[in-house]
Write a protein that holds these residues in place. Structure first.
Motif, PDB file in Angstrom:
ATOM      1  N   PRO A 151     118.979  -4.535  -5.370  1.00 31.45           N
ATOM      2  CA  PRO A 151     118.907  -5.891  -4.817  1.00 31.45           C
ATOM      3  C   PRO A 151     117.576  -6.609  -5.042  1.00 31.45           C
ATOM      4  O   PRO A 151     117.504  -7.826  -4.901  1.00 31.45           O
ATOM      5  CB  PRO A 151     119.156  -5.663  -3.330  1.00 31.45           C
ATOM      6  N   GLY A 152     116.513  -5.903  -5.354  1.00 28.78           N
ATOM      7  CA  GLY A 152     115.246  -6.619  -5.604  1.00 28.78           C
ATOM      8  C   GLY A 152     114.011  -5.797  -5.301  1.00 28.78           C
ATOM      9  O   GLY A 152     113.027  -5.865  -6.019  1.00 28.78           O
ATOM     10  N   ASP A 153     114.063  -4.998  -4.236  1.00 31.25           N
ATOM     11  CA  ASP A 153     112.916  -4.165  -3.889  1.00 31.25           C
ATOM     12  C   ASP A 153     112.782  -3.054  -4.934  1.00 31.25           C
ATOM     13  O   ASP A 153     113.735  -2.307  -5.163  1.00 31.25           O
ATOM     14  CB  ASP A 153     113.189  -3.570  -2.496  1.00 31.25           C
ATOM     15  N   PRO A 154     111.602  -2.941  -5.574  1.00 32.86           N
ATOM     16  CA  PRO A 154     111.453  -1.908  -6.611  1.00 32.86           C
ATOM     17  C   PRO A 154     111.725  -0.497  -6.100  1.00 32.86           C
ATOM     18  O   PRO A 154     112.118   0.376  -6.864  1.00 32.86           O
ATOM     19  CB  PRO A 154     109.994  -2.039  -7.066  1.00 32.86           C
ATOM     20  N   ARG A 155     111.563  -0.285  -4.780  1.00 32.48           N
ATOM     21  CA  ARG A 155     111.836   1.057  -4.246  1.00 32.48           C
ATOM     22  C   ARG A 155     113.322   1.378  -4.247  1.00 32.48           C
ATOM     23  O   ARG A 155     113.715   2.518  -4.092  1.00 32.48           O
ATOM     24  CB  ARG A 155     111.290   1.181  -2.819  1.00 32.48           C
ATOM     25  N   LEU A 156     114.138   0.341  -4.436  1.00 34.66           N
ATOM     26  CA  LEU A 156     115.584   0.571  -4.478  1.00 34.66           C
ATOM     27  C   LEU A 156     116.111   0.666  -5.912  1.00 34.66           C
ATOM     28  O   LEU A 156     117.314   0.672  -6.146  1.00 34.66           O
ATOM     29  CB  LEU A 156     116.327  -0.532  -3.709  1.00 34.66           C
ATOM     30  N   LEU A 157     115.194   0.739  -6.874  1.00 32.32           N
ATOM     31  CA  LEU A 157     115.587   1.007  -8.262  1.00 32.32           C
ATOM     32  C   LEU A 157     115.671   2.527  -8.390  1.00 32.32           C
ATOM     33  O   LEU A 157     114.739   3.231  -8.005  1.00 32.32           O
ATOM     34  CB  LEU A 157     114.511   0.456  -9.193  1.00 32.32           C
ATOM     35  N   THR A 158     116.764   3.044  -8.915  1.00 27.85           N
ATOM     36  CA  THR A 158     116.862   4.513  -8.965  1.00 27.85           C
ATOM     37  C   THR A 158     115.956   5.065 -10.070  1.00 27.85           C
ATOM     38  O   THR A 158     115.670   4.379 -11.060  1.00 27.85           O
ATOM     39  CB  THR A 158     118.303   4.984  -9.244  1.00 27.85           C
ATOM     40  N   PRO A 159     115.536   6.327  -9.940  1.00 31.43           N
ATOM     41  CA  PRO A 159     114.750   6.950 -11.016  1.00 31.43           C
ATOM     42  C   PRO A 159     115.515   6.953 -12.340  1.00 31.43           C
ATOM     43  O   PRO A 159     114.922   6.785 -13.408  1.00 31.43           O
ATOM     44  CB  PRO A 159     114.518   8.367 -10.485  1.00 31.43           C
ATOM     45  N   GLU A 160     116.838   7.108 -12.285  1.00 32.74           N
ATOM     46  CA  GLU A 160     117.630   7.104 -13.519  1.00 32.74           C
ATOM     47  C   GLU A 160     117.536   5.730 -14.212  1.00 32.74           C
ATOM     48  O   GLU A 160     117.349   5.641 -15.427  1.00 32.74           O
ATOM     49  CB  GLU A 160     119.101   7.426 -13.209  1.00 32.74           C
ATOM     50  N   ALA A 161     117.616   4.656 -13.408  1.00 29.67           N
ATOM     51  CA  ALA A 161     117.520   3.306 -13.976  1.00 29.67           C
ATOM     52  C   ALA A 161     116.124   3.093 -14.558  1.00 29.67           C
ATOM     53  O   ALA A 161     115.956   2.509 -15.644  1.00 29.67           O
ATOM     54  CB  ALA A 161     117.827   2.267 -12.899  1.00 29.67           C
ATOM     55  N   SER A 162     115.128   3.568 -13.841  1.00 27.10           N
ATOM     56  CA  SER A 162     113.759   3.400 -14.289  1.00 27.10           C
ATOM     57  C   SER A 162     113.530   4.116 -15.632  1.00 27.10           C
ATOM     58  O   SER A 162     112.908   3.564 -16.563  1.00 27.10           O
ATOM     59  CB  SER A 162     112.882   3.941 -13.162  1.00 27.10           C
ATOM     60  N   ASP A 163     114.055   5.327 -15.774  1.00 27.78           N
ATOM     61  CA  ASP A 163     113.932   6.067 -17.041  1.00 27.78           C
ATOM     62  C   ASP A 163     114.641   5.319 -18.173  1.00 27.78           C
ATOM     63  O   ASP A 163     114.136   5.233 -19.293  1.00 27.78           O
ATOM     64  CB  ASP A 163     114.579   7.461 -16.922  1.00 27.78           C
TER      65      ASP A 163
END
Ligand code: SAH
Length: 254
Positions: A12-24
């Motif tokens: 939704p917007g908060d970087p802490r709610l981006l999953t590690p898989e998405a980040s990789d």
């Protein structure tokens, strides 16, 4: 063909709610495709190209990303929330189904994200604690009378309803009409939650009931949750009330 396409949910917007898989997956991409405000959430990386497009151009963005991946590139398409919820994943599948046969050999992965209704629900308790459904109020891709039939069916069947795309500049009246429609089926006291820009700096959560719901409070960045007959409000001293839908349906034996 070694082309790779990742369809990534940014949450939704908060970087802490981006999953590690998405980040990789974001880090591994040579090229990023998406609606500009979503691309803006992703940190720039040297050597990675960006291809921003308008919100309404999902099919052409999907085709462009697939053409690029077909040239043996590592491409990512980003969506807010989850890419499978009113977003890019279905557009990609549609293009693969109707496009050149070679696109079926591209290695496509879909990476889930936290969708808006889950982020909003978590701010207020457990409104989605029992059976629920999600409906987009956008009539760009379906006729309004179908939306009304689905609202009637969902409300009369006892589902809690998450409303995505409640309004836009081009569609100012849909939410008001939908609320009117839901008033035919549900008690005046039914809880209604408005979650605006959850996980972003301008986040706002508000709670009303169906009789006092003001559709003008919603904008494009708002997700609306309309309770069922069983959804309850629990007032708390000095704290925001909790809203929840009990896990047992009325009439269920304990
Ligand atoms: N794929 C997205 C939904 C895209 S449709 C997801 O899974 O969340 C766009 C709609 O999603 C908006 O009109 C709004 O209703 C909702 N939305 C997206 N991000 C939101 C956020 N941070 N807060 C509240 N609603 C949001």
């Amino acid at each position: 063909m070694t082309g790779h396409l990742a369809v990534i949910g940014l949450g939704p917007g908060d970087p802490r709610l981006l999953t590690p898989e998405a980040s990789d997956a974001l880090a591994a991409a040579q090229a990023l495709y998406g609606y500009a405000p979503y691309l803006d959430r992703v940190a720039a990386r040297p050597g990675q190209t960006r291809h921003a497009s308008d919100n309404r151009e999902e099919r052409s963005r999907a085709a462009a990303a697939l053409r690029h991946a077909a040239q043996d590139a590592h491409v990512a398409v980003v969506s807010g929330g989850d890419p499978g919820v009113f977003a890019m994943a279905a557009a990609i599948c549609e293009e693969i189904e109707s496009g050149p046969a070679s696109w079926r050999s591209i290695d496509v992965t879909f990476i889930p994200g936290i969708t808006a209704m889950l982020a909003v629900a978590a701010r207020i308790g457990a409104p989605l604690g029992h059976d629920f459904c999600a409906l987009s109020l956008s009539d760009n891709l379906k006729p309004w009378d179908l939306i009304e039939r689905r609202l009637d069916a969902a409300a009369s069947a006892g589902f809690v309803i998450a409303l995505y795309n409640p309004v836009s500049r081009a569609r100012p009246w849909q939410l008001g009409k939908a609320i009117e429609r839901l008033r035919r089926h549900l008690p005046a006291t039914t809880p209604v939650v408005f979650g605006h820009a959850v996980g972003r700096a301008d986040e706002r959560i508000s709670l009303t009931t169906l009789d006092t719901t003001d559709a003008a409070q919603a904008d494009m960045a708002t997700l609306v949750i309309v309770g069922s007959r069983e959804t309850r409000i629990v007032p708390r001293p000095g704290r925001a009330p909790l809203v929840y839908t009990p896990r047992a349906a009325a009439g269920a034996s304990a």
